[in-house]
Design a protein around this motif. Structure first.
Motif, mmCIF file in Angstrom:
data_model
loop_
_atom_site.group_PDB
_atom_site.id
_atom_site.type_symbol
_atom_site.label_atom_id
_atom_site.label_comp_id
_atom_site.label_asym_id
_atom_site.label_seq_id
_atom_site.Cartn_x
_atom_site.Cartn_y
_atom_site.Cartn_z
ATOM 1 N N LEU A 1 0.876 -1.141 -0.115
ATOM 2 C CA LEU A 1 0.188 0.104 -0.100
ATOM 3 C C LEU A 1 1.018 1.126 0.047
ATOM 4 O O LEU A 1 1.343 1.458 1.077
ATOM 5 C CB LEU A 1 -0.913 -0.072 1.205
ATOM 6 C CG LEU A 1 -1.840 1.291 1.422
ATOM 7 C CD1 LEU A 1 -2.992 1.279 0.326
ATOM 8 C CD2 LEU A 1 -2.468 1.089 2.695
ATOM 9 N N PHE A 55 -2.740 11.106 4.697
ATOM 10 C CA PHE A 55 -3.245 9.816 4.772
ATOM 11 C C PHE A 55 -4.568 9.639 5.114
ATOM 12 O O PHE A 55 -5.100 9.433 6.210
ATOM 13 C CB PHE A 55 -2.501 9.280 6.106
ATOM 14 C CG PHE A 55 -0.917 8.990 5.981
ATOM 15 C CD1 PHE A 55 -0.398 7.899 5.415
ATOM 16 C CD2 PHE A 55 -0.002 9.919 6.438
ATOM 17 C CE1 PHE A 55 1.220 7.580 5.482
ATOM 18 C CE2 PHE A 55 1.369 10.066 6.210
ATOM 19 C CZ PHE A 55 1.866 8.889 5.690
ATOM 20 N N ARG A 57 -6.653 7.487 4.585
ATOM 21 C CA ARG A 57 -7.210 6.138 5.101
ATOM 22 C C ARG A 57 -7.170 6.392 6.706
ATOM 23 O O ARG A 57 -8.291 5.773 7.558
ATOM 24 C CB ARG A 57 -6.349 5.022 4.740
ATOM 25 C CG ARG A 57 -6.854 3.521 5.224
ATOM 26 C CD ARG A 57 -8.188 3.474 4.574
ATOM 27 N NE ARG A 57 -8.816 2.194 5.143
ATOM 28 C CZ ARG A 57 -10.163 2.007 5.607
ATOM 29 N NH1 ARG A 57 -10.987 2.949 5.481
ATOM 30 N NH2 ARG A 57 -10.593 0.941 6.270
ATOM 31 N N ILE A 58 -6.048 6.826 7.224
ATOM 32 C CA ILE A 58 -6.187 7.216 8.672
ATOM 33 C C ILE A 58 -7.389 7.987 9.038
ATOM 34 O O ILE A 58 -7.971 7.990 10.206
ATOM 35 C CB ILE A 58 -5.017 7.852 9.203
ATOM 36 C CG1 ILE A 58 -3.794 6.551 8.760
ATOM 37 C CG2 ILE A 58 -4.966 8.293 10.398
ATOM 38 C CD1 ILE A 58 -2.563 7.156 9.368
ATOM 39 N N ILE A 61 -10.485 5.790 9.173
ATOM 40 C CA ILE A 61 -10.437 4.899 10.311
ATOM 41 C C ILE A 61 -10.678 5.674 11.685
ATOM 42 O O ILE A 61 -11.473 5.372 12.367
ATOM 43 C CB ILE A 61 -8.922 4.204 10.448
ATOM 44 C CG1 ILE A 61 -8.998 3.146 9.191
ATOM 45 C CG2 ILE A 61 -9.055 3.459 11.902
ATOM 46 C CD1 ILE A 61 -7.576 2.542 9.123
ATOM 47 N N GLU A 83 -7.810 -2.727 12.142
ATOM 48 C CA GLU A 83 -7.870 -2.233 10.774
ATOM 49 C C GLU A 83 -6.451 -1.044 10.711
ATOM 50 O O GLU A 83 -5.883 -1.268 9.920
ATOM 51 C CB GLU A 83 -9.035 -1.513 10.273
ATOM 52 C CG GLU A 83 -9.022 -1.009 8.963
ATOM 53 C CD GLU A 83 -8.677 -2.022 7.808
ATOM 54 O OE1 GLU A 83 -8.064 -1.533 6.902
ATOM 55 O OE2 GLU A 83 -9.048 -3.317 8.194
ATOM 56 N N LEU A 84 -6.399 -0.226 11.694
ATOM 57 C CA LEU A 84 -5.392 0.924 11.994
ATOM 58 C C LEU A 84 -3.970 0.120 11.998
ATOM 59 O O LEU A 84 -2.979 0.322 11.267
ATOM 60 C CB LEU A 84 -5.646 1.680 13.108
ATOM 61 C CG LEU A 84 -4.520 2.715 13.333
ATOM 62 C CD1 LEU A 84 -4.307 3.673 11.914
ATOM 63 C CD2 LEU A 84 -4.759 3.721 14.494
ATOM 64 N N ARG A 86 -3.314 -3.117 11.035
ATOM 65 C CA ARG A 86 -3.186 -3.555 9.501
ATOM 66 C C ARG A 86 -2.364 -2.583 8.550
ATOM 67 O O ARG A 86 -1.417 -2.769 7.915
ATOM 68 C CB ARG A 86 -4.189 -4.160 9.071
ATOM 69 C CG ARG A 86 -4.331 -5.675 9.669
ATOM 70 C CD ARG A 86 -5.488 -6.675 8.837
ATOM 71 N NE ARG A 86 -6.604 -6.055 8.851
ATOM 72 C CZ ARG A 86 -7.544 -6.093 9.700
ATOM 73 N NH1 ARG A 86 -7.339 -7.152 10.563
ATOM 74 N NH2 ARG A 86 -8.648 -5.499 9.679
ATOM 75 N N TYR A 87 -3.000 -1.423 8.597
ATOM 76 C CA TYR A 87 -2.832 -0.305 7.640
ATOM 77 C C TYR A 87 -1.328 0.403 7.982
ATOM 78 O O TYR A 87 -0.600 0.402 7.084
ATOM 79 C CB TYR A 87 -3.763 0.908 7.795
ATOM 80 C CG TYR A 87 -3.396 2.095 6.844
ATOM 81 C CD1 TYR A 87 -3.780 2.290 5.601
ATOM 82 C CD2 TYR A 87 -2.732 3.257 7.630
ATOM 83 C CE1 TYR A 87 -3.386 3.099 4.786
ATOM 84 C CE2 TYR A 87 -2.384 4.113 6.619
ATOM 85 C CZ TYR A 87 -2.820 4.137 5.321
ATOM 86 O OH TYR A 87 -2.289 5.510 4.534
ATOM 87 N N ARG A 90 1.248 -2.032 6.671
ATOM 88 C CA ARG A 90 1.491 -2.235 5.092
ATOM 89 C C ARG A 90 1.652 -0.956 4.370
ATOM 90 O O ARG A 90 2.179 -1.221 3.434
ATOM 91 C CB ARG A 90 0.047 -2.749 4.850
ATOM 92 C CG ARG A 90 -0.472 -4.114 5.130
ATOM 93 C CD ARG A 90 -1.673 -4.593 4.690
ATOM 94 N NE ARG A 90 -1.913 -4.054 3.252
ATOM 95 C CZ ARG A 90 -3.227 -3.744 3.060
ATOM 96 N NH1 ARG A 90 -4.187 -3.577 3.930
ATOM 97 N NH2 ARG A 90 -3.522 -3.436 1.796
ATOM 98 N N VAL A 91 1.674 0.172 5.132
ATOM 99 C CA VAL A 91 1.745 1.351 4.380
ATOM 100 C C VAL A 91 3.372 1.630 4.137
ATOM 101 O O VAL A 91 4.115 1.329 4.935
ATOM 102 C CB VAL A 91 1.265 2.637 5.133
ATOM 103 C CG1 VAL A 91 1.937 2.772 6.435
ATOM 104 C CG2 VAL A 91 1.187 3.852 4.375
#
Length: 96
Positions: A1, A55, A57-58, A61, A83-84, A86-87, A90-91
């Motif tokens: 990601l 970010f 996605r943050i 979330i 979920e945070l 995992r993010y 992977r980021v």
């Protein structure tokens, strides 16, 4: 990601992401004590800061965490903390 970040923030982004990891620990500890206020507060902060740091996605979330904590949804809060995590695992940040 892959996230494309502003190179002017290159010195600051690693600390921003590390602080989100600290938030994961703080929220997990807070949930063990049924302290949803901490989760709601940290989620709110992420909702505000994520996008401005590049970010989104943050931000998403954080908003979900804030909402789950506001209704004292333990399972939902834990789901978004996972979920945070995992993010964050992977980021990959690319500065261009």
């Amino acid at each position: 990601l892959v996230v494309h970040a502003n190179p002017q923030l290159a010195d600051l982004i690693p600390e921003f992401l590390e602080n989100r990891r600290r938030d994961v620990v703080a929220m997990t500890d807070a949930l063990a004590l049924h302290d949803f206020e901490v989760v709601e507060h940290l989620g709110h902060g992420m909702k505000g800061a994520g996008g401005s740091w590049g970010f989104p996605r943050i931000t998403d979330i954080g908003a979900a965490l804030e909402q789950a904590a506001a209704i004292e949804d333990n399972a939902g809060s834990r789901k978004w903390i996972r979920e945070l995590t995992r993010y964050l695992d992977r980021v990959e940040v690319v500065y261009d």
